[in-house]
Every structure is written in C-alpha cells, then in structure tokens.
Design an enzyme around this catalytic site. Structure first.
Site, PDB file in Angstrom:
ATOM      1  N   HIS A 229     -19.821 -15.151   6.067  1.00 37.03           N
ATOM      2  CA  HIS A 229     -19.614 -14.439   7.331  1.00 37.03           C
ATOM      3  C   HIS A 229     -19.782 -12.920   7.160  1.00 37.03           C
ATOM      4  O   HIS A 229     -18.788 -12.202   7.030  1.00 37.03           O
ATOM      5  CB  HIS A 229     -18.192 -14.691   7.845  1.00 37.03           C
ATOM      6  CG  HIS A 229     -17.892 -16.078   8.272  1.00 37.03           C
ATOM      7  ND1 HIS A 229     -18.041 -16.508   9.574  1.00 37.03           N
ATOM      8  CD2 HIS A 229     -17.430 -17.140   7.575  1.00 37.03           C
ATOM      9  CE1 HIS A 229     -17.678 -17.774   9.664  1.00 37.03           C
ATOM     10  NE2 HIS A 229     -17.306 -18.184   8.466  1.00 37.03           N
TER      11      HIS A 229
ATOM     12  N   GLU B  75     -20.358 -10.919   9.421  1.00 37.86           N
ATOM     13  CA  GLU B  75     -19.783 -10.313  10.624  1.00 37.86           C
ATOM     14  C   GLU B  75     -18.304  -9.987  10.455  1.00 37.86           C
ATOM     15  O   GLU B  75     -17.739  -9.238  11.270  1.00 37.86           O
ATOM     16  CB  GLU B  75     -19.999 -11.223  11.834  1.00 37.86           C
ATOM     17  CG  GLU B  75     -19.168 -12.495  11.884  1.00 37.86           C
ATOM     18  CD  GLU B  75     -19.735 -13.644  11.066  1.00 37.86           C
ATOM     19  OE1 GLU B  75     -19.216 -14.767  11.206  1.00 37.86           O
ATOM     20  OE2 GLU B  75     -20.699 -13.422  10.290  1.00 37.86           O
TER      21      GLU B  75
ATOM     22  N   CYS C  80     -22.494 -19.419   8.535  1.00 43.77           N
ATOM     23  CA  CYS C  80     -21.544 -20.507   8.331  1.00 43.77           C
ATOM     24  C   CYS C  80     -21.879 -21.710   9.222  1.00 43.77           C
ATOM     25  O   CYS C  80     -22.847 -22.410   8.963  1.00 43.77           O
ATOM     26  CB  CYS C  80     -20.116 -20.023   8.525  1.00 43.77           C
ATOM     27  SG  CYS C  80     -18.873 -21.153   7.827  1.00 43.77           S
TER      28      CYS C  80
END
Length: 201
Positions: free
Chosen positions: A180, A182, A81
């Site tokens: 994302h 994560e 991002c």
C-alpha cells in the site's frame, strides 16, 4: 494539462489514493463508481480493501464489464493490494462468487502473507521507482505466485521468511503492487503511474 485519473471508489482505501494523487499534482481525481464516471477518465487506480467486496460491488454498480473493456483497450490502470487481485487474470484461491477485471497475466494468492495480525513493513528496491529504498506496507497482502513471459517483475521481498516473493509487477499499461504505497508519504509509485499515463496520452 494533467491527465484525468480516477480512483475506483466502491470499497477500500480509495481516499488515501486520492490524497496521494493530489500530492503529485492531480488536483481533482475522479471517484469512479459508475460507467459514466469511468468514461470521464484516462486512467484508473484500483485501491486496497476487500477484493471479494470490490468484485461484488463492481457487478452491482455495473462497472465490471466497462472496466474490463477499457483495460483491454489500453487504459492505464494501477492496483494496490486488493487492486492487484482485481487485475489478475487468475486468482488461485478465489471465492465462488469472486471475479476480476483482468489485465495482468499473473496468478495471485489472496492473503498470502497471512492475516491482519501478520501485517508488516519492509524496504524494497525497485529501479523503476528510483535508487532509494521504498518503505512498503503489507496488510493481508497477496503475492504473485506465477506470471507470464510478458510480465515485468518490479520488486520482490528482499529478506525474511518470504524472501523472493514477487510483490510488484507491470505488463504494458497495467501495474500492481501487493503493498500500500498510499498509506505512506512516499509518492514515487503514484508519480511513476502518472508518468506512464502521460506518456500513453
């Protein structure tokens, strides 16, 4: 021995990247905030967050130029991002004080998919990360508006109003995603990056 991988920890969701690395067997990821921290690692992840804030803090903490030098010298780096924006050679709608680390021959547009209220999830298919669909989380995400001939497109949005938008790229030792990984428990993107680091080592 597993490689020493750092996560730029100036602003944003760096803790989530740390947790993803730990799930992938990197027991002690380094929080990179200073040139000394950077010198201790073989690779760096640039997290999501606010690209303008990351840019300002990178200058304030004197890591902007060392990051540029390490990337130019071949250090593997991955950005998610805002991290994609920080790794782009060209930011189309950058604020006057905003700069980047560079490394990817791409032009990115900040907040290309809209504001926070326009956040969404989508299934992506990227052969580099396996056959199964990857659940991608987009939050005020950028996209790649154009790229050079040496940039490999890893994934595009597959349906909806933004079908075809480039959201994952790689060029040599640098990789970036608009989304994302994560923020999910699917660690294939991080595993792929670790594998890249190990191969270069």
């Amino acid at each position: 021995m597993r490689p020493a991988i750092g996560v730029l920890a100036l602003q944003g969701d760096f803790r989530e990247h740390v947790h993803a690395l730990q799930r992938c067997g990197i027991d002690n990821p380094v929080l990179v905030r200073t040139p000394r921290d950077l010198a201790s690692v073989q690779a760096v992840i640039v997290p999501g967050g606010e690209s303008t804030a990351i840019s300002k803090l990178a200058v304030a903490f004197e890591v902007l130029e060392p990051m540029r030098q390490r990337i130019a010298a071949g250090m593997p780096v991955y950005g998610s991002c805002a991290g994609m924006i920080m790794l782009a050679n060209n930011i189309l709608d950058a604020r006057s004080e905003q700069t980047s680390f560079g490394g990817l021959d791409i032009s990115v547009r900040r907040n290309a998919f809209g504001r926070q209220v326009d956040s969404f999830e989508a299934d992506l298919h990227a052969p580099a990360w396996g056959e199964d669909a990857l659940k991608a989380v987009f939050i005020r995400a950028p996209w790649v508006e154009s790229h050079g001939p040496d940039v490999e497109v890893l994934a595009r949005v597959e349906s909806g109003p933004h079908e075809g938008a480039v959201v994952a790229v790689a060029q040599n030792h640098v990789m970036a995603t608009s989304f994302h990984p994560e923020l999910t428990t699917d660690d294939r993107v991080h595993s792929y990056f670790i594998h890249t680091v190990e191969n270069r080592a």
